[in-house]
Design a protein around this motif. Structure first.
Motif, PDB file in Angstrom:
ATOM      1  N   LEU A  62     -17.866  -0.740  20.477  1.00 12.66           N
ATOM      2  CA  LEU A  62     -17.230   0.565  20.336  1.00 12.66           C
ATOM      3  C   LEU A  62     -17.411   1.081  18.917  1.00 12.66           C
ATOM      4  N   PRO A  63     -17.189   2.384  18.711  1.00 10.59           N
ATOM      5  CA  PRO A  63     -17.282   2.897  17.339  1.00 10.59           C
ATOM      6  C   PRO A  63     -16.242   2.210  16.456  1.00 10.59           C
ATOM      7  N   GLY A  64     -16.542   2.037  15.185  1.00  7.60           N
ATOM      8  CA  GLY A  64     -15.549   1.504  14.261  1.00  7.60           C
ATOM      9  C   GLY A  64     -14.311   2.385  14.264  1.00  7.60           C
ATOM     10  N   PHE A  65     -13.149   1.753  14.060  1.00 10.35           N
ATOM     11  CA  PHE A  65     -11.910   2.533  14.007  1.00 10.35           C
ATOM     12  C   PHE A  65     -11.895   3.417  12.762  1.00 10.35           C
ATOM     13  N   VAL A  66     -11.325   4.599  12.923  1.00  9.24           N
ATOM     14  CA  VAL A  66     -11.171   5.555  11.815  1.00  9.24           C
ATOM     15  C   VAL A  66      -9.671   5.695  11.563  1.00  9.24           C
ATOM     16  N   ASP A  67      -9.205   5.038  10.513  1.00  6.41           N
ATOM     17  CA  ASP A  67      -7.769   5.027  10.207  1.00  6.41           C
ATOM     18  C   ASP A  67      -7.485   6.175   9.234  1.00  6.41           C
ATOM     19  N   SER A  68      -6.929   7.256   9.772  1.00  6.16           N
ATOM     20  CA  SER A  68      -6.798   8.500   9.002  1.00  6.16           C
ATOM     21  C   SER A  68      -5.491   8.590   8.223  1.00  6.16           C
ATOM     22  N   HIS A  69      -4.725   7.492   8.163  1.00  8.86           N
ATOM     23  CA  HIS A  69      -3.427   7.582   7.474  1.00  8.86           C
ATOM     24  C   HIS A  69      -3.009   6.201   6.972  1.00  8.86           C
ATOM     25  N   SER A  70      -3.104   6.007   5.644  1.00  7.65           N
ATOM     26  CA  SER A  70      -2.610   4.743   5.080  1.00  7.65           C
ATOM     27  C   SER A  70      -2.125   4.973   3.656  1.00  7.65           C
ATOM     28  N   HIS A  71      -1.285   4.076   3.219  1.00  4.05           N
ATOM     29  CA  HIS A  71      -0.744   4.114   1.847  1.00  4.05           C
ATOM     30  C   HIS A  71      -0.991   2.740   1.223  1.00  4.05           C
ATOM     31  N   LEU A  72      -2.205   2.484   0.781  1.00  2.12           N
ATOM     32  CA  LEU A  72      -2.546   1.116   0.358  1.00  2.12           C
ATOM     33  C   LEU A  72      -2.337   0.862  -1.131  1.00  2.12           C
ATOM     34  N   VAL A  73      -2.110   1.928  -1.920  1.00  4.24           N
ATOM     35  CA  VAL A  73      -1.983   1.731  -3.370  1.00  4.24           C
ATOM     36  C   VAL A  73      -0.512   1.521  -3.714  1.00  4.24           C
ATOM     37  N   PHE A  74      -0.127   0.267  -3.803  1.00  2.00           N
ATOM     38  CA  PHE A  74       1.277  -0.041  -4.116  1.00  2.00           C
ATOM     39  C   PHE A  74       1.357  -1.470  -4.643  1.00  2.00           C
ATOM     40  N   ALA A  75       2.502  -1.763  -5.212  1.00  2.00           N
ATOM     41  CA  ALA A  75       2.805  -3.142  -5.589  1.00  2.00           C
ATOM     42  C   ALA A  75       4.160  -3.499  -4.973  1.00  2.00           C
ATOM     43  N   GLY A  76       4.448  -4.782  -4.972  1.00  2.00           N
ATOM     44  CA  GLY A  76       5.741  -5.239  -4.475  1.00  2.00           C
ATOM     45  C   GLY A  76       5.721  -5.528  -2.986  1.00  2.00           C
ATOM     46  N   ASP A  77       6.893  -5.821  -2.485  1.00  2.00           N
ATOM     47  CA  ASP A  77       7.049  -6.321  -1.119  1.00  2.00           C
ATOM     48  C   ASP A  77       8.442  -5.918  -0.647  1.00  2.00           C
ATOM     49  N   ARG A  78       8.548  -5.474   0.592  1.00  2.00           N
ATOM     50  CA  ARG A  78       9.851  -5.042   1.102  1.00  2.00           C
ATOM     51  C   ARG A  78      10.221  -5.802   2.370  1.00  2.00           C
ATOM     52  N   ALA A  79       9.843  -7.063   2.408  1.00  2.00           N
ATOM     53  CA  ALA A  79      10.152  -7.883   3.590  1.00  2.00           C
ATOM     54  C   ALA A  79      11.664  -7.990   3.807  1.00  2.00           C
ATOM     55  N   GLU A  80      12.414  -8.045   2.701  1.00  2.00           N
ATOM     56  CA  GLU A  80      13.871  -8.176   2.864  1.00  2.00           C
ATOM     57  C   GLU A  80      14.480  -6.915   3.466  1.00  2.00           C
ATOM     58  N   GLU A  81      13.925  -5.756   3.056  1.00  2.00           N
ATOM     59  CA  GLU A  81      14.395  -4.495   3.645  1.00  2.00           C
ATOM     60  C   GLU A  81      14.094  -4.476   5.142  1.00  2.00           C
ATOM     61  N   PHE A  82      12.908  -4.985   5.513  1.00  2.00           N
ATOM     62  CA  PHE A  82      12.551  -5.064   6.936  1.00  2.00           C
ATOM     63  C   PHE A  82      13.537  -5.967   7.679  1.00  2.00           C
ATOM     64  N   ALA A  83      13.814  -7.103   7.090  1.00  2.00           N
ATOM     65  CA  ALA A  83      14.743  -8.037   7.752  1.00  2.00           C
ATOM     66  C   ALA A  83      16.120  -7.396   7.905  1.00  2.00           C
TER      67      ALA A  83
END
Ligand SMILES: [Zn+2]
Length: 387
Positions: A62-83
């Motif tokens: 299949l054609p490669g996926f085209v991901d038209s929305h991401s926010h990849l420029v960041f630092a840190g981690d919010r796993a605790e907020e998720f939990a």
């Protein structure tokens, strides 16, 4: 240039717009790739000779996926907020400020290394085109450097200074909008193709979003918008009125919103990983498709509301939770993503388009939804070469 014959394709998703079915399916197909482009598509028995041949052993391509929305420029981690959210707290836009503090404190090298790792992670899951936003710097310097980092990985960079009002401007949001539409835009412009705003309660209202989009347009950037994520609001209508290429989230839509999307041709980009990760209700892809709205699926990969980079997961969620067929979901994650970035060179495997493709370790694209969570991507080709 070397021509490569890709043969043994059990099922080929072409996304040929001329086809009768949503994804232009072909069985027992072959492709000829010439340089970085698709040169020929047809039945394996009719395949012309090429400099080299690769047999994919009956797998789906299949054609490669085209991901038209991401926010990849960041630092840190919010796993605790998720939990905490999974323990019952609700999601609010303000959590972004946690990431802003970590991002400002990070070095360029740390930010670049994180983006590189996430882009590689996406690639392993079949994404061959990715859009990356700024939005965790929120100073002139930090927005410009975020975009400069993103530009090392993609041409599809988006200035999102209007992500949230940073704490130092909490008392005077109007002054922050003036900063975004003035010096910040000026510093961002050389590194960005798009301008975006988060039009939502707790972020920016319609007048503020309009000011950002109009200033961006005047500076030569094309507009896209985050809207209607946490509730109904004016964002989708604003996007349609301004003729934006895409409006993203679209979780809460009135009938008038759906009609506006249909009439404007603005692509509705659905981000089901967000609903999965925030326990919000999913939007109905079915409702939009039945109304004739153009639909894309994207990851929204970000450290707060959705930390998945996986478009195969988004396809599975769209099928299971949003009323889309497997073919419609695959189309939205490939061709739809290309529409959402106004690209006519990716998102389909037809002559002239870029030879960006995914080989699945499966006989059919349906397996992406039928076997959720299974790493089915066997190979990824970008620009006519395996990567
Ligand atoms: Zn987003």
């Amino acid at each position: 240039m070397t021509a490569t014959l890709l043969t043994g394709i059990g099922e080929l998703v072409t996304n040929d717009p001329e086809a009768d079915d949503p994804v232009g399916l072909r069985r027992d197909a072959a492709l000829v790739l010439d340089g970085d482009r698709v040169a020929w598509v047809g039945a394996a028995v009719d395949a012309p000779a090429a400099d080299q041949a690769v047999d994919v052993g009956g797998r789906a391509v299949l054609p490669g996926f085209v991901d038209s929305h991401s926010h990849l420029v960041f630092a840190g981690d919010r796993a605790e907020e998720f939990a905490a959210r999974m323990a019952g707290q609700s999601y609010a836009a303000g959590g972004i400020r946690t990431t802003v503090a970590a991002t400002r404190a990070a070095t360029d090298e740390q930010l670049t290394a994180r983006v590189a790792a996430l882009v590689a992670e996406m690639r392993r899951q079949g994404t061959t085109t990715v859009e990356i936003k700024s939005g965790y710097g929120l100073t002139v310097h930090d927005e410009a450097r975020s975009l400069a980092v993103a530009r090392q990985f993609t041409e599809e960079t988006t200035f999102l200074g209007a992500h949230v009002v940073p704490p130092e401007h909490a008392d005077d949001p109007a002054a922050y909008v003036d900063l975004v539409t003035g010096p910040m835009l000026e510093a961002a412009r050389p590194h960005a193709r798009w301008v975006d705003a988060f039009c939502e309660r707790g972020a920016f209202d319609a007048d503020q979003a309009r000011a950002v989009l109009e200033a961006g347009a005047a500076a030569g950037l094309r507009g896209r918008l985050h809207a209607n994520q946490l509730g109904e609001g004016p964002g989708v209508q604003l996007a349609a009125e301004l003729g934006l290429v895409a409006v993203d989230h679209c979780t809460y839509l009135s009938d008038a919103d759906v009609a506006a999307l249909r009439d404007s041709g603005t692509v509705a980009t659905l981000l089901p990983g967000v609903e999965f990760s925030t326990r919000q209700p999913y939007p109905s892809g079915r409702r939009l498709l039945d109304a004739g709205v153009r639909v894309a699926l994207a990851s929204d990969c970000n450290p707060g509301s959705c930390y998945t980079s996986s478009l195969p997961l988004c396809v599975a969620l769209a099928v299971r939770e949003m009323g889309m067929t497997p073919a419609e979901a695959v189309h939205a994650a490939t061709y739809g993503g290309a529409l959402a970035l106004d690209r006519d060179d990716v998102g389909a495997l037809v002559p002239g388009r870029r030879a960006d493709l995914v080989v699945l370790d499966a006989p059919s694209h349906v397996h992406l939804a039928y076997r959720p969570g299974v790493p089915l991507v066997q190979a990824v080709w970008v620009g006519g070469r395996p990567v």
